[in-house]
Design an enzyme around this catalytic site. Sequence first.
Site, short mmCIF file in Angstrom:
data_model
loop_
_atom_site.label_atom_id
_atom_site.label_comp_id
_atom_site.label_asym_id
_atom_site.label_seq_id
_atom_site.Cartn_x
_atom_site.Cartn_y
_atom_site.Cartn_z
N ARG A 1 -3.21 -0.38 5.57
CA ARG A 1 -3.71 -1.63 4.68
C ARG A 1 -2.99 -3.05 4.49
O ARG A 1 -3.28 -3.95 4.69
CB ARG A 1 -4.33 -1.09 3.29
CG ARG A 1 -5.31 -0.27 3.29
CD ARG A 1 -5.44 0.48 1.96
NE ARG A 1 -4.43 1.55 1.81
CZ ARG A 1 -4.24 2.28 0.88
NH1 ARG A 1 -5.20 2.25 -0.20
NH2 ARG A 1 -3.10 3.12 0.77
N ASP B 1 -7.78 3.90 0.83
CA ASP B 1 -6.87 4.49 2.01
C ASP B 1 -7.72 4.86 3.27
O ASP B 1 -8.32 5.80 3.11
CB ASP B 1 -5.95 5.72 1.60
CG ASP B 1 -5.11 6.38 2.52
OD1 ASP B 1 -4.89 5.85 3.67
OD2 ASP B 1 -4.25 7.09 1.91
N CYS C 1 0.99 -1.33 0.03
CA CYS C 1 -0.11 -0.05 -0.01
C CYS C 1 0.73 1.27 0.04
O CYS C 1 2.00 1.04 -0.15
CB CYS C 1 -1.04 -0.05 1.26
SG CYS C 1 -0.31 0.04 2.68
P1 4NP Z 1 -1.73 2.84 4.16
O1 4NP Z 1 -2.25 4.16 4.60
O2 4NP Z 1 -0.94 3.13 2.94
O3 4NP Z 1 -2.87 1.72 4.14
O4 4NP Z 1 -0.56 2.45 5.05
C1 4NP Z 1 -1.44 5.44 4.65
C2 4NP Z 1 -0.66 5.52 5.63
C3 4NP Z 1 0.20 6.78 5.81
C4 4NP Z 1 -0.08 7.87 4.70
C5 4NP Z 1 -1.01 7.56 3.64
C6 4NP Z 1 -1.74 6.44 3.77
N1 4NP Z 1 0.79 8.95 4.89
O5 4NP Z 1 0.35 9.94 3.91
O6 4NP Z 1 1.47 9.02 5.52
#
Ligand code: 4NP
Length: 164
Positions: free
Chosen positions: A22, A133, A16
């Site tokens: 995720r 997300d 992800c």
């Molecule tokens: P992930 O969620 O991609 O599901 O781990 C996110 C975690 C951090 C960020 C964006 C999405 N971020 O911009 O820091």
Amino acid sequence: PGYAMKQKPHKILFVCLGNICRSPAAEAVMQQLVDRAGLHDNFVIDSAGTYGGHAGEPADRRMRQAASKRGYALTSRSRKITPDDFETFDRIVVMDDSNSERVPRLAPSTEAAAKIYRMVAFCRRSDATYVPDPYYEGHEGFELVLDLLEDACEGLLEDLVKQE
Ligand code: 4NP
């Protein structure tokens, strides 16, 4: 329980953006399914992110709490995906369009790029087109992610068992 798998281990990397919501949840959901099917030795399961800004961090507290209520322990630490991952893993499973755009750019060859799959392609119940997300969402966002991951991981395991 009790699938017999003979091939060398299936090596799956879930990807992800941040590798704190995720994909670490996907890793835990898949690992639990595999363990419960008695297939621990037949799988290598890991996760990574396209963005390295959270490298070294545990999974997001909100994701860990939502997962824990469903019986999953998220223990992985965030890391960024590397070109070497295309050598190590057989399947690189991505969550959304941003991942689908970025991950192929890291693939060292077209053969390597053919290892990339979309998580929702394995869903049997949901017709979602991506795993959204949850970072800026409320509680429901994390529950939706877990619903989609459970659906997709069941489908993925079924596909791999059938493929043998
Ligand atoms: P992930 O969620 O991609 O599901 O781990 C996110 C975690 C951090 C960020 C964006 C999405 N971020 O911009 O820091």
